[in-house]
Design a protein around this motif. Structure first.
Motif, PDB file in Angstrom:
ATOM      1  N   SER A  29       1.184   4.096  -3.020  1.00 16.50           N
ATOM      2  CA  SER A  29       0.907   5.503  -2.717  1.00 16.50           C
ATOM      3  C   SER A  29       2.083   6.399  -3.075  1.00 16.50           C
ATOM      4  N   PHE A  32      -6.701   0.119  -2.219  1.00 11.68           N
ATOM      5  CA  PHE A  32      -7.389  -0.783  -1.292  1.00 11.68           C
ATOM      6  C   PHE A  32      -7.735  -2.104  -1.975  1.00 11.68           C
ATOM      7  N   ALA A  33      -8.197  -2.034  -3.222  1.00 13.82           N
ATOM      8  CA  ALA A  33      -8.559  -3.254  -3.936  1.00 13.82           C
ATOM      9  C   ALA A  33      -7.339  -4.137  -4.183  1.00 13.82           C
ATOM     10  N   SER A  56       0.828  -1.208   0.000  1.00 13.10           N
ATOM     11  CA  SER A  56       0.000   0.000   0.000  1.00 13.10           C
ATOM     12  C   SER A  56       0.864   1.261   0.000  1.00 13.10           C
ATOM     13  N   LYS A  90      -5.428   5.585  -7.347  1.00  9.26           N
ATOM     14  CA  LYS A  90      -6.397   6.172  -6.444  1.00  9.26           C
ATOM     15  C   LYS A  90      -6.500   5.347  -5.162  1.00  9.26           C
ATOM     16  N   GLN A  91      -7.103   5.930  -4.152  1.00  9.36           N
ATOM     17  CA  GLN A  91      -7.215   5.248  -2.860  1.00  9.36           C
ATOM     18  C   GLN A  91      -8.037   3.967  -2.974  1.00  9.36           C
ATOM     19  N   SER A  92      -9.119   4.012  -3.742  1.00  5.96           N
ATOM     20  CA  SER A  92      -9.944   2.814  -3.912  1.00  5.96           C
ATOM     21  C   SER A  92      -9.181   1.719  -4.641  1.00  5.96           C
ATOM     22  N   GLU A  93      -8.342   2.115  -5.622  1.00  8.74           N
ATOM     23  CA  GLU A  93      -7.547   1.120  -6.354  1.00  8.74           C
ATOM     24  C   GLU A  93      -6.494   0.496  -5.456  1.00  8.74           C
TER      25      GLU A  93
END
Length: 342
Positions: free
Chosen positions: A308, A319-320, A304, A314-317
């Protein structure tokens, strides 16, 4: 492209005597030939002055100031930044709006007045032809004249409104590009004072913290914002280039952002390929199931952070990807544990 090429680095062509352009200027009581052409054969004897002008050539360096600044901006479009004059433009819209509002109220008053007039005037509201030809048919034509005024004013207002809509969506220049303009204006290549007018502080001053750039600057061609790693590497490369920029008598050596981005992408991709290899090797070596889950948690956190810092995900990507990574690693650790016990 980053960094600024030195003005005047293009070779100048030396003109031969045959390439010179001469302009003969007659004296106040100049003698003309019979066909009206100036007599230049006896100019030296009659005190005529001769001026030799060099033809305007594209390879002649532009002088410091606005000409050289425009040349830099044309070569490095990211440096093309200007004020949008937001306050003035919005005031203009407000004034146009107020003018049209007053014209609208006047038109409505005339329409109401004509609707209560004679039969000819009452037709203005139902038949455009009578309104258009009211003056020819003995009327005042006041209402149609006002419509034509409103039409022109609405066109001006709508044009200004659409222009403002476009300008409002124009991006701001990056801090890096603004600094480059400041460095250019204070560089020795631009002379002791690149700009001396009131517009000299539009882009701010590099050595004066009390003179920041105007807040309403917009960029015609903003620099593409890459991943954080590429931006960091480019900023470090610019520090070296700025040192060369400040040294007198040296030619600037520019570089392309695309080249830096290419090599940083190679580094990021190679580093990304090491994640699954390192994780699988450690999970294979570590035997306790509790330790394996600890390794999975640690690598998920590292993944993660890696996404970053080194990518524009993106944040959602992120997380996935982290969830999918952890699920695969849990399955791998469980299968390995079952095989060991069997």
């Amino acid at each position: 492209m980053s960094n600024i090429p030195t003005p005047g680095t293009f070779p100048m062509q030396v003109l031969t005597p045959g390439q010179e352009t001469s302009i003969e200027i007659d004296p106040p009581n100049g003698n003309d030939t019979q066909d009206g052409a100036p007599n230049t054969s006896s100019g030296a004897n009659q005190g005529e002055s001769t001026q030799t002008l060099t033809p305007n050539r594209l390879d002649i360096p532009l002088p410091p100031g606005h000409p050289a600044l425009a040349e830099y901006m044309s070569k490095i479009p990211e440096m093309a930044m200007f004020r949008r004059f937001g306050t003035l433009n919005l005031q203009n819209l407000l004034y146009l709006q107020a003018e049209i509002l007053e014209l609208e109220q006047t038109l409505q008053t005339l329409q109401k007045k004509d609707s209560q007039g004679n039969e000819e005037q009452r037709r203005y509201a139902t038949n455009w032809w009578f309104l258009r030809n009211a003056k020819r048919r003995g009327g005042t034509g006041e209402q149609w004249s006002l419509v034509e005024i409103i039409r022109k004013k609405l066109y001006e207002y709508n044009e200004a409104l659409m222009q403002q809509h476009s300008i409002m969506h124009m991006p701001k220049p990056t801090t890096r590009d603004t600094l480059e303009v400041q460095k250019l204006l204070e560089a020795w290549e631009m002379g002791p004072a690149a700009l001396t007018g009131d517009d000299s502080h539009i882009w701010g001053c590099l050595t004066d913290n009390q003179s920041p750039p105007f807040h309403d600057l917009v960029a015609l061609l903003p620099r593409h914002s890459g991943d954080p790693l590429s931006s960091w590497v480019i900023s470090k490369a610019e520090m070296l280039t700025n040192m060369r920029f400040r040294s007198k008598g040296s030619n600037l050596q520019g570089y392309r952002d695309q080249i830096v981005a290419k090599w940083t992408n190679v580094f990021v991709n190679v580093l990304a390929s090491l994640f699954p290899v390192a994780s699988n090797v450690i999970l294979y070596v570590v035997q306790p199931i509790g330790a394996r889950f600890g390794v999975i948690a640690a690598f998920s956190v590292l993944l993660s952070g890696y996404l970053s810092a080194f990518t524009t995900a993106k944040q959602s990507e992120i997380f996935a990807v982290a969830a999918a990574w952890a699920a695969v690693q849990v399955v791998f650790a469980s299968i390995g544990d079952n095989c060991d016990c069997g």
